[in-house]
Design a protein around this motif. Structure first.
Motif, PDB file in Angstrom:
ATOM      1  N   GLY A 246       0.814  -1.205   0.000  1.00 58.80           N
ATOM      2  CA  GLY A 246       0.000   0.000   0.000  1.00 58.80           C
ATOM      3  C   GLY A 246       0.848   1.255   0.000  1.00 58.80           C
ATOM      4  N   LEU A 247       1.943   1.221   0.766  1.00 53.71           N
ATOM      5  CA  LEU A 247       2.858   2.365   0.763  1.00 53.71           C
ATOM      6  C   LEU A 247       3.469   2.567  -0.622  1.00 53.71           C
ATOM      7  CD1 LEU A 247       4.699   1.812   4.170  1.00 53.71           C
ATOM      8  CD2 LEU A 247       3.024   3.571   3.644  1.00 53.71           C
ATOM      9  N   MET A 248       3.830   1.463  -1.271  1.00 54.44           N
ATOM     10  CA  MET A 248       4.362   1.574  -2.622  1.00 54.44           C
ATOM     11  C   MET A 248       3.302   2.127  -3.579  1.00 54.44           C
ATOM     12  SD  MET A 248       7.500   0.705  -2.406  1.00 54.44           S
ATOM     13  CE  MET A 248       7.401   1.487  -0.789  1.00 54.44           C
ATOM     14  N   GLY A 249       2.037   1.742  -3.336  1.00 55.50           N
ATOM     15  CA  GLY A 249       0.974   2.277  -4.158  1.00 55.50           C
ATOM     16  C   GLY A 249       0.833   3.780  -4.006  1.00 55.50           C
ATOM     17  N   VAL A 250       0.991   4.259  -2.772  1.00 58.13           N
ATOM     18  CA  VAL A 250       0.942   5.698  -2.531  1.00 58.13           C
ATOM     19  C   VAL A 250       2.057   6.401  -3.293  1.00 58.13           C
ATOM     20  CG1 VAL A 250       1.174   7.494  -0.782  1.00 58.13           C
ATOM     21  CG2 VAL A 250      -0.157   5.447  -0.280  1.00 58.13           C
ATOM     22  N   LEU A 251       3.263   5.852  -3.223  1.00 58.20           N
ATOM     23  CA  LEU A 251       4.386   6.449  -3.944  1.00 58.20           C
ATOM     24  C   LEU A 251       4.155   6.384  -5.456  1.00 58.20           C
ATOM     25  CD1 LEU A 251       7.376   5.012  -1.858  1.00 58.20           C
ATOM     26  CD2 LEU A 251       6.454   7.340  -1.813  1.00 58.20           C
TER      27      LEU A 251
END
Length: 438
Positions: A246-251
């Motif tokens: 999810g964090l990678m998706g935000v980035l």
């Protein structure tokens, strides 16, 4: 000489994290209410739903009143309610007091997120600000999820974490603007919302979109334990990796910006999420379950960021962003109960197909709004150029860059069964929060 990079509005980022931490932690809150108090799984889920409904109601009521009340004053009021509500619920041992505290805290979270949404919409680089807010709340929620299981049983630990976060953010509110003599007059505060038809379509579609995410997330832990036959520890690892995705998706959403327009990320992204929902609900082994959950978590924040950015582009004062976010909260609140009922009556795979079909249906009007209001042409800096197209912001030609705001509406961190089980269908347990994200 290049223009200096705008400074990060850390008070706004902190408010974002404090306001959205409760929805991110709702699975463990609900699971621990169920385990630590004389509440059935359904009633524990109802407490979580009441919290989210309180947050949504605060957003609806305050969306157009931030400037009139003052961002600093309203943020402090919301933080105070969060400290009193969640802190009181953490210390209480009887059900009525816990319920009252959770609802009061939900109202406080809603007030804080309303301020955060309107302040993000006012930033020169709202995309960057909201991305930092998403990263902050995701990292904070992840830390709580890793810590809470080691602090013993009981419902108080996650609630206390939310209250302490609100208390820690309080000193930063001194840097927010307060109500001033130059604030917009009352008559302008009552101006009708621009782009009413597009805003209403988006606000009507978002609860359904959010409901699907939270319907599956409320039972994802149970799917991993019973259908995919993973151990509790393995399910925890899957969800930890999914949170990182999810964090990678935000980035990824931050890196893409407006380069793809809005229609493609919203339409194609929602279709891909529907595929992940079906795959996760149908998973019968560790690999298929992990793949579905991780892909879902990676895609969810990307699509959500474009949806809320689309809402923000309809009104520079952030009113549509707040209203659409609050509408999404209604779906978040109803989702877990919907998922529990569907899986109890039809089983996990059928539930996944029903939810996936629902996503495909709501993708159509959301994509239509994105096409109508956002276009696909790009201007300087990768932002949409609406020259000669839609007229917005009080009727002025849309030559200005459209503000992009990403506000995850109700996207708590993934549930882990056992010590803080979020309520798969046990037989009718409920626990909100889409794994990918809200």
């Amino acid at each position: 000489m290049s223009a200096p990079r705008p400074t990060v509005p850390w008070p706004v980022v902190a408010l974002f994290a404090a306001g959205y931490l409760a929805p991110y932690l709702l699975p463990t809150v609900v699971g621990r209410l169920d385990a630590g108090l004389p509440l059935s799984a359904t009633r524990a889920g109802a407490v979580g739903s009441a919290l989210l409904l309180g947050s949504a109601c605060a957003g609806f009521l305050l969306a157009s009143r931030v400037e009139r009340i003052g961002a600093r004053r309203l943020a402090r009021l919301g933080l105070a309610l969060a400290v009193l509500g969640y802190g009181g619920a953490a210390l209480a041992g009887d059900v009525p007091a816990v319920v009252a505290g959770a609802v009061l805290g939900g109202l406080g979270s809603g007030a804080v997120t309303t301020v955060a949404a309107t302040r993000i919409a006012a930033q020169p680089d709202p995309h960057r600000t909201s991305t930092l807010g998403l990263l902050a709340v995701s990292a904070l929620a992840g830390a709580v999820y890793l810590t809470v299981p080691h602090l013993g049983a009981g419902h108080g630990q996650p609630l206390a974490a939310i209250a302490l976060t609100a208390l820690a953010v309080w000193p930063l509110t001194g840097r927010l603007p307060d109500r001033t003599a130059t604030a917009r007059p009352r008559a302008e505060d009552r101006d009708p919302l621009p782009h009413l038809r597009s805003g209403l379509v988006l606000a009507a579609a978002m609860p359904c979109w959010s409901l699907v995410q939270n319907s599956l997330w409320g039972v994802s832990g149970r799917i991993g334990l019973t259908q995919a036959r993973l151990s509790e520890a393995a399910v925890g690892v899957v969800f930890a990796v999914a949170l990182g995705a999810g964090l990678m998706g935000v980035l990824g959403a931050s890196a893409l910006g407006a380069r793809l327009g809005r229609a493609a990320p919203v339409g194609v992204g929602t279709v891909l999420i529907a595929v992940c929902v079906v795959a996760s609900a149908s998973a019968t082994g560790p690999v298929s379950f992990a793949a579905g959950e991780i892909a879902w978590n990676a895609l969810y924040p990307i699509v959500l960021s474009y949806l809320i950015g689309l809402a923000a582009s309809l009104d520079r004062r952030g009113r549509w962003a707040v209203l659409v976010g609050s509408a999404s909260s209604l779906g978040t609140a109803a989702g877990p109960l919907t998922g529990s009922v569907l899986c109890a009556r039809a089983g996990f795979p059928v539930m996944g197909m029903v939810l996936g079909a629902g996503l495909l249906v709501v993708a159509v009007p959301m994509t239509a709004v994105a096409l109508h209001t956002g276009g696909r042409a790009l201007g300087t800096g990768g932002r949409p150029s609406l020259t000669g197209g839609v007229r917005r912001r009080g009727g002025a030609a849309a030559q200005q860059p459209v503000a992009v705001v990403e506000i995850p509406v109700q996207a708590p961190a993934p549930p882990v069964q056992g010590a803080y089980d979020t309520a798969g269908p046990r037989p009718a347990g409920v626990a909100p929060g889409p794994g990918p994200g809200n």
